[in-house]
Design an enzyme around this catalytic site. Structure first.
Site: not given
Length: 310
Positions: A55, A138, A156, A211, A218, A221, A227
């Site tokens: 991270e 975060y 994020d 995305c 798309c 997705c 969406c």
């Protein structure tokens, strides 16, 4: 998720309408289980320390650059106590060219605190993670979720973009995370801890692979049919222009060159060795002063410089 309306196109709203958040969980998590990348910090043997290291390294840095440094780091410092026993300058040296090297110092500081306060084990409580030096909201949520399977909203850049498009019908989220975005993220969380942790990882991966900021896919997705942004015809971003970061000729580039000299040297280096990396003296001096102020470089009484020992 049905398209939503709001008084401000940049303000996230809580999802409403006949489709509840649970209708999104199954397709997104199912997609993740089929398409997630096999990354070392996602493997069980990584443990909480491996998750934490990843991270820190992945902030503003692509996976392809992180992978070799991550594996070298964990081979050298498999536990927080191993890193804490070294000088902070060694963390900066091992950070290499990942960029934003203050992250190395923060990770070293977190390792010291984990060793001193928690017996060398990364704590599982969100509040204890948040209390570690260099750990923000975060990172604390990410470690608690990905390492310990807890229920936290992990926001994020990738997740924020997915939510902005799917829930609010806008191309990009605001520049800084807002309270409204956090409220939306909490509303979208599955109720069960394990499923919530999987959802956090899945939405992050969806933003990273499908995305994306540009050239989104798309057709691949799992929630494209719901969406709001796609259903609205993909309206263009209406906020301030999004400027890409420049590097060439900036103080960041000069700092990087100065640090490269110090990383490659096993002994303190003279001023002349640093002067050779950049011709413009004012910018070079400013960059060096900044490195010293940030604790990344230690000046010695005899005019030489080294990576920090304390």
């Amino acid at each position: 998720m049905t398209a939503m309306t709001s008084t401000s196109p940049q303000t996230p709203q809580t999802p409403q309408g006949p489709q509840t958040p649970t209708a999104l969980h199954t397709p997104v998590i199912g997609w993740f289980e089929q398409h997630a990348r096999d990354l070392p910090w996602r493997r069980p043997e990584a443990g909480a320390w491996g998750v934490m290291v990843s991270e820190f390294m992945l902030q503003q840095t692509p996976v392809s650059r992180v992978l070799p440094v991550y594996e070298q780091w964990l081979a050298r410092w498999p536990r927080p106590a191993d890193l804490a026993a070294e000088a902070p300058g060694e963390a900066v040296r091992a950070w290499g060219r990942l960029g934003y090297p203050r992250r190395a110092l923060r990770l070293h500081g977190a390792a010291q605190a984990i060793t001193e306060r928690h017996g060398g084990d990364v704590p599982s409580e969100h509040s204890q993670l948040l209390a570690l030096p260099g750990i923000g909201e975060y990172t604390a949520a990410a470690v608690a979720s990905f390492a310990y399977g807890q229920r936290h909203a992990v926001l994020d850049t990738n997740v924020r973009r997915v939510f902005a498009r799917a829930a609010n019908g806008i191309q990009y989220p605001p520049n800084a995370t807002t309270a409204a975005e956090r409220k939306l993220a909490r509303a979208l969380l599955p109720d069960e801890d394990e499923r919530a942790a999987k959802w956090a990882a899945a939405t992050m991966e969806l933003g990273a692979l499908v995305c994306t900021a540009r050239n989104e896919s798309c057709e691949r997705c799992p929630i494209s049919a719901h969406c709001a942004w796609r259903l609205a015809g993909k309206p263009a971003h209406e906020g301030p222009p999004r400027k890409g970061q420049t590097y060439a000729g900036t103080d960041r580039q000069v700092r990087g060159r100065l640090l490269a000299v110090l990383r490659d040297a096993l002994t303190p280096v003279p001023q002349a060795a640093l002067d050779a990396v950049w011709e413009e003296p004012v910018q070079r001096a400013r960059a060096l002063d900044g490195l010293v102020a940030d604790g990344l470089v230690e000046p010695l009484a005899d005019g030489r410089y080294r990576l920090p020992l304390t």
